[in-house]
Design a protein around this motif. Structure first.
Motif, PDB file in Angstrom:
ATOM      1  N   PHE A  78     -14.248   0.314  -3.313  1.00 57.24           N
ATOM      2  CA  PHE A  78     -13.229  -0.148  -2.370  1.00 57.24           C
ATOM      3  C   PHE A  78     -11.824   0.180  -2.861  1.00 57.24           C
ATOM      4  CE2 PHE A  78     -10.202  -3.448  -1.089  1.00 57.24           C
ATOM      5  CZ  PHE A  78     -10.230  -3.274   0.297  1.00 57.24           C
ATOM      6  N   LEU A  79     -11.559  -0.056  -4.141  1.00 58.97           N
ATOM      7  CA  LEU A  79     -10.226   0.229  -4.688  1.00 58.97           C
ATOM      8  C   LEU A  79      -9.907   1.720  -4.627  1.00 58.97           C
ATOM      9  CD1 LEU A  79     -10.183  -2.149  -7.803  1.00 58.97           C
ATOM     10  CD2 LEU A  79      -8.874  -2.406  -5.685  1.00 58.97           C
ATOM     11  N   HIS A  82     -11.052   3.762  -2.526  1.00 59.17           N
ATOM     12  CA  HIS A  82     -10.862   4.120  -1.119  1.00 59.17           C
ATOM     13  C   HIS A  82      -9.527   3.595  -0.595  1.00 59.17           C
ATOM     14  CE1 HIS A  82     -11.854   4.951   3.041  1.00 59.17           C
ATOM     15  NE2 HIS A  82     -11.665   3.671   3.367  1.00 59.17           N
ATOM     16  N   GLU A  83      -9.275   2.342  -0.894  1.00 56.13           N
ATOM     17  CA  GLU A  83      -8.106   1.690  -0.319  1.00 56.13           C
ATOM     18  C   GLU A  83      -6.820   2.031  -1.080  1.00 56.13           C
ATOM     19  OE1 GLU A  83      -6.223  -0.119   2.542  1.00 56.13           O
ATOM     20  OE2 GLU A  83      -8.423  -0.169   2.537  1.00 56.13           O
ATOM     21  N   GLU A  84      -6.903   2.034  -2.387  1.00 50.08           N
ATOM     22  CA  GLU A  84      -5.694   2.224  -3.184  1.00 50.08           C
ATOM     23  C   GLU A  84      -5.398   3.698  -3.435  1.00 50.08           C
ATOM     24  OE1 GLU A  84      -2.576   0.996  -4.061  1.00 50.08           O
ATOM     25  OE2 GLU A  84      -3.711  -0.791  -4.601  1.00 50.08           O
ATOM     26  N   ALA A  85      -6.450   4.432  -3.820  1.00 50.54           N
ATOM     27  CA  ALA A  85      -6.229   5.841  -4.156  1.00 50.54           C
ATOM     28  C   ALA A  85      -6.364   6.751  -2.949  1.00 50.54           C
ATOM     29  CB  ALA A  85      -7.227   6.263  -5.231  1.00 50.54           C
ATOM     30  N   ARG A 104     -10.259   3.574   7.447  1.00 49.42           N
ATOM     31  CA  ARG A 104      -9.874   2.286   6.908  1.00 49.42           C
ATOM     32  C   ARG A 104      -9.880   1.235   8.008  1.00 49.42           C
ATOM     33  NH1 ARG A 104      -4.924   3.423   2.727  1.00 49.42           N
ATOM     34  NH2 ARG A 104      -5.966   5.032   1.542  1.00 49.42           N
ATOM     35  N   SER A 117      -6.961  -3.475   5.224  1.00 50.74           N
ATOM     36  CA  SER A 117      -5.925  -2.796   4.439  1.00 50.74           C
ATOM     37  C   SER A 117      -4.671  -3.657   4.342  1.00 50.74           C
ATOM     38  CB  SER A 117      -5.568  -1.450   5.090  1.00 50.74           C
ATOM     39  OG  SER A 117      -6.663  -0.581   5.036  1.00 50.74           O
ATOM     40  N   TYR A 131      -5.235  -6.437   1.987  1.00 49.99           N
ATOM     41  CA  TYR A 131      -5.232  -5.922   0.608  1.00 49.99           C
ATOM     42  C   TYR A 131      -3.801  -5.677   0.142  1.00 49.99           C
ATOM     43  CZ  TYR A 131      -5.851  -2.839  -3.380  1.00 49.99           C
ATOM     44  OH  TYR A 131      -5.763  -2.285  -4.627  1.00 49.99           O
ATOM     45  N   ARG A 132      -2.955  -5.153   1.022  1.00 47.33           N
ATOM     46  CA  ARG A 132      -1.565  -4.887   0.644  1.00 47.33           C
ATOM     47  C   ARG A 132      -0.828  -6.179   0.321  1.00 47.33           C
ATOM     48  NH1 ARG A 132      -2.303  -0.307  -1.061  1.00 47.33           N
ATOM     49  NH2 ARG A 132      -3.419   1.004   0.406  1.00 47.33           N
TER      50      ARG A 132
END
Lengths: 169, 232
Positions: free
Chosen positions: A127-128, A130-133, B5, B10, B13-14
């Motif tokens: 998830f990280l 995918h979401e962050e990078a 996404r 998202s 998460y932010r």
């Protein structure tokens, strides 16, 4: 990265500026202690600098960078316990002037953070990434040395669990 | 599907935060990158640094071990010049079939006889000097000698006691008797001849008798016989 390998120090500055924050958060949310995260973050970049001579543009630089990061995080997990960063010290942005709404938002965020923390390490990492990078499933598979099916499955499970936590809000 | 996404996810998460590395961390990493670029392709952190320490330590350890083993081997090797020095006389006795124990027994017997014969003599004459003792140095008599040597004039009683000791300190001619067991027959005959020449006929007679007892098959040449036998 190829420019930096050729001796262009400015190319590294641009690369670093582009990836620094996302990479740092990826590491920070994979490791609970900020000091350890900073140390690991530095190690990752040092590894990038050291390995510049052997870098081959067979994949995106981002995938290569997070492959290094994945390996370092796994090493860290092996050395000691693993956990996500605690949100206790993080203040929810005060978008609403209403104290009650602010408290409710804080609780929702805490539930989300707890759900993220409860994820199995492989799912959380997927998830990280995918979401962050911003990695795709195939890139996640490449960065974590797994196959696409496994990466896809991990990401799907992670997102489903986090959505369930959001639905409780 | 999963590459897309979820906007709600998202956004949430932010909201967890937008942490960034510290400025010091940024500067350290960028400085390291610039140093590495300046050094062309040289590695930033020498990967062999730790191993180099191991190599140096290992080499030093091997060197110390080699020196220690060499010194130890040299210490354990016998000195080639020392081998023929002391045991030679003993070896000649063994060749003659004369063991050390037999020698000791005979020495004791001789000491008894001489003690009786030489009792009238002055003590100063029979007292052995350290110089006379020196050539005869069987290790088994060492303890007895150490007790006797430092005393220049022991009492008569003690003198008698010491005469009965294994070493023939009170023998009338200790130099002859002491060396008799070690000398070759020829050399022994020469010593007897010397005694005879010095007029010490009694000692020469006894030595000759012992010689004949010890070497019954030895044929003394006529020339030597004239020297060693008492002339009438």
């Amino acid at each position: 990265m190829l420019a930096y390998r050729g001796g262009d120090a400015g190319a590294f500055d641009r690369l670093y500026a582009r990836h620094r924050a996302r990479l740092f958060r990826f590491v920070l949310r994979s490791i609970k202690v900020r000091a350890a995260a900073e140390e690991l973050y530095q190690e990752i970049w040092m590894r990038v600098i050291e390995a510049r001579g052997s870098y081959k543009p067979t994949a995106r630089f981002t995938t290569w960078l997070y492959t290094i990061a994945h390996n370092r995080v796994v090493d860290h997990w092996r050395r000691g316990g693993l956990s996500l960063v605690s949100l206790d010290d993080h203040e929810v942005p005060a978008s609403s002037p209403d104290p009650a709404q602010h408290a409710e938002a804080r609780e929702a965020l805490a539930r989300f953070a707890a759900a993220l923390e409860r994820l199995p390490p492989a799912q959380r990492e997927a998830f990280l990434l995918h979401e962050e990078a911003g990695l795709t499933v195939s890139e996640i598979a490449a960065a974590t040395a797994s196959n696409e099916e496994a990466a896809k499955s991990r990401l799907r499970y992670a997102m489903a669990k986090l959505k369930a936590a959001l639905d409780d809000d | 599907m999963t590459d897309e996404r979820d906007p709600k996810l998202s956004r949430r998460y932010r909201e967890l935060g937008a942490e960034e590395p510290s400025r010091e961390l940024d500067q350290g990493i960028l400085a390291a990158a610039h140093r590495a670029a300046d050094k062309a392709h040289a590695p930033l952190v020498t990967p062999a640094g730790r191993h180099r320490w191991y190599f140096a330590f290992g080499a030093a350890a091997i060197l110390v071990l080699a020196v220690a083993v060499t010194v130890q081997v040299e210490r354990q090797q016998p000195d080639p010049e020392a081998i023929p020095a002391s045991p030679a006389p003993v070896r000649s006795d063994r060749e003659e079939g004369f063991s050390y124990q037999q020698e000791q027994q005979e020495d004791r017997k001789r000491a008894e006889v001489r003690k009786q014969l030489e009792r009238p003599k002055a003590l100063s004459e029979v007292a052995p000097t350290p110089a006379q003792e020196a050539p005869r140095a069987p290790s088994r008599d060492a303890a007895n000698r150490v007790e006797v040597e430092p005393k220049p004039a022991p009492a008569p009683e003690k003198r008698e006691q010491s005469a009965a000791a294994p070493a023939p300190q009170a023998a009338p001619s200790p130099e002859v008797m002491a060396s008799a067991a070690r000398l070759s027959p020829e050399r022994l005959l020469e010593r007897i001849a010397e005694l005879r020449k010095e007029g010490r006929h009694d000692e020469a007679d006894k030595a000759l008798a012992e010689f004949r007892q010890r070497y019954p098959d030895y044929r003394i040449s006529d020339e030597m016989l004239q020297k060693v036998e008492r002339r009438k």
